[in-house]
Design a protein around this motif. Structure first.
Motif, mmCIF file in Angstrom:
data_model
loop_
_atom_site.group_PDB
_atom_site.id
_atom_site.type_symbol
_atom_site.label_atom_id
_atom_site.label_comp_id
_atom_site.label_asym_id
_atom_site.label_seq_id
_atom_site.Cartn_x
_atom_site.Cartn_y
_atom_site.Cartn_z
ATOM 1 N N ASP A 193 0.837 -1.210 0.000
ATOM 2 C CA ASP A 193 0.000 0.000 0.000
ATOM 3 C C ASP A 193 0.869 1.257 0.000
ATOM 4 O O ASP A 193 0.580 2.234 -0.719
ATOM 5 C CB ASP A 193 -0.931 0.010 1.213
ATOM 6 N N ALA A 194 1.926 1.248 0.796
ATOM 7 C CA ALA A 194 2.830 2.401 0.840
ATOM 8 C C ALA A 194 3.534 2.589 -0.497
ATOM 9 O O ALA A 194 3.719 3.714 -0.975
ATOM 10 C CB ALA A 194 3.851 2.211 1.964
ATOM 11 N N LYS A 200 2.413 1.629 -3.489
ATOM 12 C CA LYS A 200 1.431 2.113 -4.468
ATOM 13 C C LYS A 200 1.108 3.593 -4.248
ATOM 14 O O LYS A 200 0.742 4.302 -5.190
ATOM 15 C CB LYS A 200 0.160 1.274 -4.384
ATOM 16 N N ALA A 201 1.242 4.038 -2.987
ATOM 17 C CA ALA A 201 0.967 5.446 -2.666
ATOM 18 C C ALA A 201 2.149 6.354 -2.996
ATOM 19 O O ALA A 201 2.059 7.572 -2.823
ATOM 20 C CB ALA A 201 0.606 5.582 -1.188
ATOM 21 N N ASN A 260 5.587 5.831 -1.910
ATOM 22 C CA ASN A 260 6.761 5.825 -1.040
ATOM 23 C C ASN A 260 7.904 5.077 -1.723
ATOM 24 O O ASN A 260 7.766 3.909 -2.088
ATOM 25 C CB ASN A 260 6.420 5.162 0.300
#
Length: 316
Positions: free
Chosen positions: A224-225, A227-228, A230
Motif C-alpha cells: 500500500d505504501a 502504491k501510494a 513511497n
C-alpha cells in the motif's frame, strides 16, 4: 449422479478439507472438519477416512462412483509407499496413510506434499488448465512451489523437487540466513516474511516513515505504501519481484514451463507486483526458453489443495 468421482483431502494441523471433483477437474462439493491433533494419531487418521466418506454422502453420490482418494499433506513423505514420516503441523509420525486409508475406504489412495498438490490443483482445474507444463509459486509466510511437467507432479529423488523458495538467488554480500539454515534463499526476500523484514529494517533506519507508527507491519502495508508513492516501500517490492522473476528465469532453462502461476497472500498485490515480476523475468530469461511464457495469478485460492489431491488419482 453419474460419472467418475475423485476425492481429495487437504490435511492441515487445525482442519481437514475434503472435496469431490469430476473427471475434468471441476470441484463439485467440499466439507471441512477438525483435524483433532490433540486426540492422537489414530483419531486424525480416522477423521481422514470419515471426512472422505462424508463429503461424498453430502452430495448424495454413491461411494461406488469414487475412483480413488488423494491426500495433500504437509511434511516429509515417503511418497512411493504412502507414508507420512514427520510433519511440523501434525501429530503423525511414520504414519502409513496409504495402506490405512485404502483398507478403510476400499479405494486406491495416493499422497503427496501439500505444495505439490496445490500446484497440481491449479494445473488441473485452475490457472494452468489446458497447459501441459507449468510451475506454481506460493508466496506466503514462506515461498512454496510445485512443478508440473506433462500434466504430472515432478517429485524428484528425495521428494524435494519444487522447493522453489530455497533456490539460492541472493548474492552473498546481500544474503541473510534462511529458516532452512542456508543463506540467500528466494524465501528471504520474496515471501511475506521477507518483505516484512525488509520493511522493519527500513523503519529502524528511519527510511519508511508511513509505517513507523504501526504496531505490526504486514506485507499489505508495504504494498500500500509503495502504491501510494513511497520510494523505500517501492524498492522493497521491486527487490522481491526482481529475485522472484530471476528465479523463474533459472527455472525456465531447467524445465521450460509454458506458464508460471503465482498464488498465496502476497499475490493479492495484483498487477502492481505481477508487472514487475514479468519485467524481471523477461530481462533475465533466455529468449528461446521464455518465448510465449505467461506469468498469471492462481485461481483456486484455498480450494487448490483439495482439487490437486483429487487429481493425484488421474495425474500420478
Amino acid at each position: 449422479m453419474s460419472g467418475k468421482l475423485y476425492v481429495g483431502l487437504d490435511v492441515g494441523g487445525t482442519a481437514i478439507k475434503a472435496g469431490v471433483c469430476s473427471e475434468d477437474g471441476k470441484l463439485l462439493h467440499t466439507f471441512e472438519g477438525p483435524t483433532e491433533n490433540e486426540k492422537g494419531s489414530d483419531r486424525v487418521m480416522a477423521n481422514m477416512a470419515q471426512y472422505a466418506r462424508t463429503v461424498v454422502e453430502q452430495m448424495s453420490a454413491s461411494w461406488d462412483d469414487v475412483e480413488g482418494v488423494g491426500l495433500g499433506v504437509p511434511g516429509f513423505l515417503d511418497i512411493q509407499n504412502g507414508v507420512l514420516l514427520t510433519s511440523p503441523n501434525l501429530v503423525l509420525r511414520n504414519a502409513p496413510l496409504k495402506s490405512y486409508l485404502s483398507e478403510q475406504l476400499g479405494k486406491p489412495v495416493l499422497i503427496n506434499n501439500d505444495a505439490n498438490v496445490a500446484a497440481l490443483g491449479e494445473a488441473w482445474g485452475g490457472a494452468g488448465r489446458g497447459v501441459s507444463d507449468c510451475v506454481m509459486y506460493t508466496l506466503g509466510t514462506g515461498v512454496g512451489g510445485g512443478i508440473i511437467i506433462g500434466g504430472r507432479i515432478v517429485v524428484g529423488f528425495n521428494a524435494m523437487a519444487g522447493e522453489l523458495g530455497h533456490i539460492a538467488i541472493v548474492p552473498d554480500l546481500e544474503a541473510i540466513q534462511c529458516g532452512c539454515g542456508k543463506k540467500g534463499c528466494l524465501e528471504t526476500v520474496s515471501s511475506a516474511t521477507g518483505i516484512i523484514r525488509m520493511a522493519k529494517d527500513a523503519v529502524a533506519r528511519g527510511d519508511l516513515a508511513p509505517l513507523a507508527g504501526l504496531e505490526t507491519i504486514t506485507a499489505k502495508d508495504v504494498f500500500d505504501a509503495a502504491k501510494a508513492g513511497n520510494e523505500t516501500a517501492a524498492r522493497i517490492v521491486q527487490r522481491a519481484a526482481h529475485y522472484l522473476g530471476k528465479s523463474m528465469a533459472l527455472v525456465s532453462v531447467v524445465v521450460n514451463p509454458q506458464r508460471f502461476i503465482i498464488g498465496g497472500g502476497v499475490a493479492k498485490a495484483g498487477e502492481y507486483l505481477f508487472e514487475q515480476i514479468r519485467e524481471a523475468y523477461f530481462k533475465h530469461a533466455l529468449e528461446a526458453a521464455s518465448k510465449g511464457v505467461e506469468i498469471v495469478p492462481a485461481e483456486l485460492g484455498n480450494n487448490a489443495g483439495v482439487v490437486g489431491a483429487a487429481g493425484l488419482i488421474l495425474r500420478s
